[in-house]
Design an enzyme around this catalytic site. Structure first.
Site, mmCIF file in Angstrom:
data_model
loop_
_atom_site.group_PDB
_atom_site.id
_atom_site.type_symbol
_atom_site.label_atom_id
_atom_site.label_comp_id
_atom_site.label_asym_id
_atom_site.label_seq_id
_atom_site.Cartn_x
_atom_site.Cartn_y
_atom_site.Cartn_z
ATOM 1 N N SER A 106 0.816 -1.211 0.000
ATOM 2 C CA SER A 106 0.000 0.000 0.000
ATOM 3 C C SER A 106 0.847 1.258 0.000
ATOM 4 O O SER A 106 0.339 2.330 -0.317
ATOM 5 C CB SER A 106 -0.880 0.029 1.252
ATOM 6 O OG SER A 106 -1.676 -1.120 1.328
ATOM 7 N N HIS A 127 -1.276 -2.691 -7.148
ATOM 8 C CA HIS A 127 -1.948 -2.435 -5.877
ATOM 9 C C HIS A 127 -3.462 -2.510 -6.044
ATOM 10 O O HIS A 127 -4.075 -1.617 -6.636
ATOM 11 C CB HIS A 127 -1.519 -1.045 -5.360
ATOM 12 C CG HIS A 127 -2.133 -0.668 -4.057
ATOM 13 N ND1 HIS A 127 -2.487 0.617 -3.741
ATOM 14 C CD2 HIS A 127 -2.461 -1.426 -2.968
ATOM 15 C CE1 HIS A 127 -3.010 0.635 -2.534
ATOM 16 N NE2 HIS A 127 -2.993 -0.584 -2.051
ATOM 17 N N GLU A 139 -3.821 0.336 -8.816
ATOM 18 C CA GLU A 139 -2.723 1.267 -9.099
ATOM 19 C C GLU A 139 -1.516 0.436 -9.558
ATOM 20 O O GLU A 139 -1.099 -0.483 -8.843
ATOM 21 C CB GLU A 139 -2.349 2.057 -7.843
ATOM 22 C CG GLU A 139 -3.404 3.053 -7.416
ATOM 23 C CD GLU A 139 -3.055 3.770 -6.110
ATOM 24 O OE1 GLU A 139 -3.445 4.924 -5.954
ATOM 25 O OE2 GLU A 139 -2.403 3.163 -5.224
ATOM 26 N N ASN A 177 -3.748 6.312 -1.276
ATOM 27 C CA ASN A 177 -3.421 6.357 0.147
ATOM 28 C C ASN A 177 -2.703 7.649 0.537
ATOM 29 O O ASN A 177 -2.806 8.087 1.680
ATOM 30 C CB ASN A 177 -2.615 5.121 0.542
ATOM 31 C CG ASN A 177 -3.495 3.880 0.549
ATOM 32 O OD1 ASN A 177 -4.719 3.987 0.641
ATOM 33 N ND2 ASN A 177 -2.900 2.717 0.427
HETATM 34 N N1 NAD Z 1 -5.870 -4.283 4.104
HETATM 35 C C1 NAD Z 1 -6.095 -3.541 3.040
HETATM 36 O O1 NAD Z 1 -7.117 -2.839 2.954
HETATM 37 C C2 NAD Z 1 -5.114 -3.532 1.895
HETATM 38 C C3 NAD Z 1 -5.502 -2.944 0.688
HETATM 39 C C4 NAD Z 1 -4.598 -2.963 -0.387
HETATM 40 C C5 NAD Z 1 -3.348 -3.505 -0.232
HETATM 41 N N2 NAD Z 1 -2.995 -4.057 0.970
HETATM 42 C C6 NAD Z 1 -1.650 -4.586 1.082
HETATM 43 O O2 NAD Z 1 -1.723 -6.002 0.905
HETATM 44 C C7 NAD Z 1 -0.726 -6.634 1.732
HETATM 45 C C8 NAD Z 1 -1.429 -7.578 2.693
HETATM 46 O O3 NAD Z 1 -2.412 -6.854 3.386
HETATM 47 P P1 NAD Z 1 -3.430 -7.569 4.412
HETATM 48 O O4 NAD Z 1 -4.418 -6.550 4.849
HETATM 49 O O5 NAD Z 1 -3.878 -8.860 3.820
HETATM 50 O O6 NAD Z 1 -2.370 -7.835 5.597
HETATM 51 P P2 NAD Z 1 -2.493 -8.735 6.906
HETATM 52 O O7 NAD Z 1 -1.347 -8.289 7.749
HETATM 53 O O8 NAD Z 1 -3.884 -8.701 7.455
HETATM 54 O O9 NAD Z 1 -2.250 -10.207 6.334
HETATM 55 C C9 NAD Z 1 -0.996 -10.576 5.839
HETATM 56 C C10 NAD Z 1 -0.939 -12.088 5.675
HETATM 57 O O10 NAD Z 1 0.406 -12.408 5.260
HETATM 58 C C11 NAD Z 1 0.866 -13.480 6.064
HETATM 59 N N3 NAD Z 1 2.324 -13.375 6.124
HETATM 60 C C12 NAD Z 1 3.078 -12.587 6.912
HETATM 61 N N4 NAD Z 1 4.392 -12.775 6.648
HETATM 62 C C13 NAD Z 1 4.448 -13.706 5.665
HETATM 63 C C14 NAD Z 1 5.508 -14.323 4.952
HETATM 64 N N5 NAD Z 1 6.784 -14.029 5.206
HETATM 65 N N6 NAD Z 1 5.196 -15.218 3.961
HETATM 66 C C15 NAD Z 1 3.899 -15.516 3.695
HETATM 67 N N7 NAD Z 1 2.861 -14.967 4.347
HETATM 68 C C16 NAD Z 1 3.132 -14.073 5.316
HETATM 69 C C17 NAD Z 1 0.180 -13.327 7.411
HETATM 70 O O11 NAD Z 1 0.139 -14.560 8.093
HETATM 71 C C18 NAD Z 1 -1.214 -12.874 6.952
HETATM 72 O O12 NAD Z 1 -2.012 -13.982 6.624
HETATM 73 C C19 NAD Z 1 0.029 -5.518 2.444
HETATM 74 O O13 NAD Z 1 1.168 -5.172 1.694
HETATM 75 C C20 NAD Z 1 -0.989 -4.372 2.432
HETATM 76 O O14 NAD Z 1 -0.386 -3.102 2.492
HETATM 77 C C21 NAD Z 1 -3.849 -4.095 2.031
#
Ligand code: NAD
Length: 272
Positions: A106, A127, A139, A177
């Site tokens: 993000s 993204h 994005e 963002n």
């Molecule tokens: N939450 C949102 O609204 C949103 C929106 C767009 C993009 N993102 C991006 O997407 C990505 C994930 O976001 P999220 O909300 O799912 O995060 P989260 O922290 O809720 O979930 C992340 C997941 O990744 C797993 N994980 C952590 N380290 C790991 C590793 N080394 N190898 C494999 N899996 C691993 C965790 O166990 C978890 O299941 C981030 O980069 C975030 O910025 C999030």
């Protein structure tokens, strides 16, 4: 986010491999997608044959080597640069050299991830927004190192997934963002300063600005830990004093009140 991305790509007709660190985690992703699709069949938005076809295109594994033959890998793990760098280093050694490795980050600097690989020209940001199956925007982030061909492929992939893609430079927060999180941070500061309750601030922004969600509803959907990581990154890059995360957000994260996914954030969801 990872399961949403898998669903989007499989719906678009791509074969998808989901890799999670444990087989139980990988299986849970598939079950979660199936549960969502089954609800859509019940609501007659999808046929059962379509549900089967989508699920049939998704395989799951706990082994990074399962990604070896993919043409495009989209990393979507925790928003933490050290964890992402470590994963990119591993992926680079495993995934075929002509493949693109993208990140769903993000805010983090995509160029930093690109430079942990031997293929910086083939690394970019793709993204998606949350929930990925519903949100139309993607994005596509072009770090200094990415080739035009990589960006063209990423834009094509987003279009094939039925998304509206915008291209943006590799600056913290990209477009959405960078504009959204200073506003969300101000809402938390407003709550801390007892201007109004979270409910009334949400109502005001929804009714007054025709927004689908108020700031606290949105923070609880995004996740307070993810939101804090984004705000820290914006502050780190732009050094605007007003971008420093509101202490209340830090405290909620410390307390484990991460939002809907934890059953509690700015609101309590434990009673459904
Ligand atoms: N939450 C949102 O609204 C949103 C929106 C767009 C993009 N993102 C991006 O997407 C990505 C994930 O976001 P999220 O909300 O799912 O995060 P989260 O922290 O809720 O979930 C992340 C997941 O990744 C797993 N994980 C952590 N380290 C790991 C590793 N080394 N190898 C494999 N899996 C691993 C965790 O166990 C978890 O299941 C981030 O980069 C975030 O910025 C999030």
């Amino acid at each position: 986010m990872g399961s949403g991305l898998a669903e989007v790509a499989a719906r678009a007709g791509f074969d998808v491999v989901v890799r999670s660190r444990t087989q139980a985690g990988a299986d849970a992703v598939l079950h979660g997608i199936d549960a969502g699709l089954t609800k859509q069949v019940a609501r007659e938005r999808l046929t059962d044959d379509e549900r089967h076809a989508i699920l049939g295109r998704i395989s799951v594994t706990d082994d990074l080597h399962g990604l070896r033959d993919c043409d495009l890998v989209i990393e979507s793990i925790v928003e933490d640069m050290t964890a992402k760098r470590d994963l990119f280093e591993h992926l680079d050694r495993i995934v075929k050299p002509e493949a693109i490795i993208a990140t769903n980050t993000s805010t983090l600097a995509v160029v930093e991830l690109a430079m942990t690989t031997e293929r910086p020209d083939k690394v970019c940001g793709i993204h998606f927004f949350n929930p990925a199956p519903m949100m139309k925007l993607v994005e596509v982030i072009k770090p200094l190192t990415a080739s035009d061909e990589t960006i063209a492929t990423a834009l094509e992939f987003a279009a094939a997934c039925g998304k509206d893609a915008v291209q943006v430079e590799d600056r913290a927060g990209f477009i959405v963002n960078a504009l959204l999180f200073p506003y969300l941070n101000d809402a938390v500061k407003m709550l801390e300063a007892h201007y109004a309750t979270a409910e009334d601030i949400d109502t005001a922004m929804k009714q007054g600005c025709a927004l689908p969600m108020g700031p606290f509803e949105l923070l609880d959907v995004v996740g307070n830990d993810v939101s804090l990581a984004i705000e820290r990154e914006l502050y780190h890059e732009f050094r605007e004093p007003g971008f420093a995360p509101a202490p209340l957000l830090e405290q909620l994260v410390t307390a484990g009140y991460l939002g809907r996914k934890a059953g509690r954030g700015f609101r309590d969801y434990s009673r459904g």
